[in-house]
Design an enzyme around this catalytic site. Structure first.
Site, mmCIF file in Angstrom:
data_model
loop_
_atom_site.group_PDB
_atom_site.id
_atom_site.type_symbol
_atom_site.label_atom_id
_atom_site.label_comp_id
_atom_site.label_asym_id
_atom_site.label_seq_id
_atom_site.Cartn_x
_atom_site.Cartn_y
_atom_site.Cartn_z
ATOM 1 N N LYS A 254 0.856 -1.098 -0.005
ATOM 2 C CA LYS A 254 -0.009 0.010 -0.094
ATOM 3 C C LYS A 254 0.899 1.194 0.046
ATOM 4 O O LYS A 254 0.422 2.190 -0.720
ATOM 5 C CB LYS A 254 -0.993 -0.031 1.108
ATOM 6 C CG LYS A 254 -2.231 -0.960 0.984
ATOM 7 C CD LYS A 254 -3.107 -1.160 2.238
ATOM 8 C CE LYS A 254 -4.054 -2.196 1.956
ATOM 9 N NZ LYS A 254 -4.640 -2.395 3.036
ATOM 10 N N LYS B 12 -10.918 -15.333 -11.638
ATOM 11 C CA LYS B 12 -12.028 -15.023 -10.787
ATOM 12 C C LYS B 12 -13.062 -14.083 -10.661
ATOM 13 O O LYS B 12 -12.581 -13.084 -11.526
ATOM 14 C CB LYS B 12 -11.740 -15.310 -9.513
ATOM 15 C CG LYS B 12 -10.990 -14.248 -8.822
ATOM 16 C CD LYS B 12 -10.898 -14.123 -7.321
ATOM 17 C CE LYS B 12 -10.538 -12.585 -6.702
ATOM 18 N NZ LYS B 12 -11.074 -12.245 -5.660
ATOM 19 N N LYS C 39 -14.634 -7.662 -7.910
ATOM 20 C CA LYS C 39 -14.925 -6.072 -8.110
ATOM 21 C C LYS C 39 -13.738 -5.732 -9.048
ATOM 22 O O LYS C 39 -14.115 -5.201 -10.120
ATOM 23 C CB LYS C 39 -15.013 -5.617 -6.652
ATOM 24 C CG LYS C 39 -16.223 -5.604 -6.226
ATOM 25 C CD LYS C 39 -16.258 -4.769 -4.817
ATOM 26 C CE LYS C 39 -15.559 -5.455 -3.755
ATOM 27 N NZ LYS C 39 -16.374 -6.308 -2.926
HETATM 28 P P1 ADP Z 1 -13.333 -8.770 -4.321
HETATM 29 O O1 ADP Z 1 -12.237 -9.790 -4.802
HETATM 30 O O2 ADP Z 1 -14.327 -8.520 -5.244
HETATM 31 O O3 ADP Z 1 -12.508 -7.498 -4.078
HETATM 32 P P2 ADP Z 1 -12.957 -9.218 -1.653
HETATM 33 O O4 ADP Z 1 -11.548 -9.264 -1.819
HETATM 34 O O5 ADP Z 1 -13.540 -8.012 -0.945
HETATM 35 O O6 ADP Z 1 -13.558 -9.342 -2.881
HETATM 36 O O7 ADP Z 1 -13.421 -10.295 -1.074
HETATM 37 C C1 ADP Z 1 -14.317 -10.638 0.219
HETATM 38 C C2 ADP Z 1 -14.397 -11.967 0.499
HETATM 39 O O8 ADP Z 1 -15.411 -12.778 -0.649
HETATM 40 C C3 ADP Z 1 -13.297 -13.018 0.721
HETATM 41 O O9 ADP Z 1 -13.471 -13.605 1.741
HETATM 42 C C4 ADP Z 1 -13.036 -13.704 -0.628
HETATM 43 O O10 ADP Z 1 -12.146 -14.669 -0.501
HETATM 44 C C5 ADP Z 1 -14.294 -13.684 -1.126
HETATM 45 N N1 ADP Z 1 -14.296 -13.891 -2.632
HETATM 46 C C6 ADP Z 1 -14.177 -12.598 -3.459
HETATM 47 N N2 ADP Z 1 -14.257 -13.115 -4.754
HETATM 48 C C7 ADP Z 1 -14.397 -14.445 -4.695
HETATM 49 C C8 ADP Z 1 -14.577 -15.563 -5.627
HETATM 50 N N3 ADP Z 1 -14.688 -15.214 -7.129
HETATM 51 N N4 ADP Z 1 -14.669 -16.644 -5.422
HETATM 52 C C9 ADP Z 1 -14.613 -17.149 -4.007
HETATM 53 N N5 ADP Z 1 -14.827 -16.287 -3.116
HETATM 54 C C10 ADP Z 1 -14.371 -15.103 -3.176
#
Ligand code: ADP
Ligand code: TRP
Length: 327
Positions: free
Chosen positions: A111, A194, A197
């Protein structure tokens, strides 16, 4: 009873990846443990010093979690900034947290590289705040993703150090709790990787039917197999993984057989997949809208969660003061 704490960064709407990767597991945990789930609004100030209307953002997320079935009667659901006791523990922990070890944390270094104009002390002490979040409830288990492992090591270190310095056996060492049984990775429908966001390929729980259909129909495919029983390329495998997650086994088998005998029509598969996603998300979306509109209910949930969390936190902090010497 074992105690579970988990924090959620308020970073946007929930998508199918969040649901099947994280939220679904919270639903199970709340039935088995004493759970504290909170929205980490202070933490977001380390990267977003002007978050806008925090209350509005926080409530948006809260409505989504509640709509998914996180139950304020079972778990304490609260907003971090409602529990000031966390700050006092954060201060105490910071007095025994060393510059060198904080600077070595990978996510700090990352960061700091990303925002060189704002390498603030909050960013540096992110792990002490996170440790305070956790040990304020004397938690045993913390459901987090693998990316949080270093922060969890720091939390254990701070808990242990407190016990050692003051010669007590007060804080348990919190362990990371991975969802091993069914670690689903929800794929993106844009060919690889995967759903996420930041990947820009997310299907959100709050998306309406038309939006979902549009997103699914845009999914990447190919010209179809030419040999029976071919191995599926990644983009196609991802579509089938998605079917496995949201559709019935019969639907999955139907399209799988079509694929194996080279008769697959991706348009049909996508239409079916879109309908199955809509069927899954529609009731959640409806509840999100209902709950968001019910300001009185949200107020009640937030107040009730804060009360439960503060009760537990103030018990801990009173003991901590005594242990340190504020008698
Ligand atoms: P993003 O990847 O959309 O920014 P976050 O990092 O905020 O999402 O993840 C929040 C939670 O959701 C975490 O526990 C993460 O492991 C889970 N998560 C996010 N995307 C996936 C995915 N495609 N498959 C499974 N779990 C996910
Ligand atoms: N650091 C976590 C994340 O980025 C969020 C978080 C803050 C947290 N405090 C916590 C997670 C306490 C578990 C326990 O996702």
């Amino acid at each position: 009873m074992e105690i579970v704490v988990s924090g959620i960064r308020p970073t946007g709407n929930l998508h199918l990846g969040n649901y099947f990767g994280a939220v679904k597991n919270f639903l199970r945990l709340q039935d088995e443990y004493k759970c504290f789930f909170f929205i980490a609004d202070w933490h977001s100030l380390t990267t977003h010093p002007h978050p806008g209307d925090v209350t509005v953002n926080v409530r948006k997320i809260l409505a989504e979690y509640l709509a998914c079935g996180i139950d304020p009667e079972k778990a304490a659901i609260y907003v971090q900034s409602d529990v000031k006791e966390i700050l006092e523990l954060y201060l105490f922990l910071n007095m025994n947290a060393y510059l060198g070890e904080l600077q070595r944390v990978t996510s700090f270094k990352e960061k700091a590289r990303k925002q060189p104009e704002n390498v603030n002390a909050g960013l540096l002490t992110y792990p002490t705040l996170m440790a305070a979040d956790i040990i304020i409830h004397k938690a045993n288990k913390v459901p987090v993703g693998k990316d949080q492992e270093q922060n969890m090591e720091m939390a254990r270190k701070f808990a242990r150090r407190f016990n050692t310095i003051y010669g007590v056996d007060f804080f348990p060492e919190p362990e990371s709790y991975y969802f091993t049984g069914e670690a689903v990775k929800v794929p993106g429908l844009d060919g690889s990787g995967k759903m996420g966001k930041s990947e820009g390929n997310a299907i959100y729980l709050v998306d309406d039917a038309a939006t979902i259909r549009k997103k699914v129909m845009k999914a990447v495919t190919d010209s179809g197999p030419t040999e029976p029983n071919s191995v599926k390329p990644e983009a196609i495998e991802n579509l089938f993984t998605m079917l496995k997650i949201v559709s019935s086994p019969d639907t999955y088998d139907y399209f799988n057989e079509k694929y194996n005998c080279c008769e697959i029509r991706y348009g049909d598969l996508k239409k079916q997949l879109a309908e199955d996603i809509v069927q899954f998300t529609a009731p959640i979306r409806e509840r999100i809208l209902e709950i968001s509109a019910d300001v009185a209910y949200m107020d009640k949930v937030v107040a009730q969660g804060a009360e439960k969390a503060r009760e537990s936190a103030s018990r801990t902090i009173k003991e901590v003061r005594k242990i340190i010497g504020f008698k």
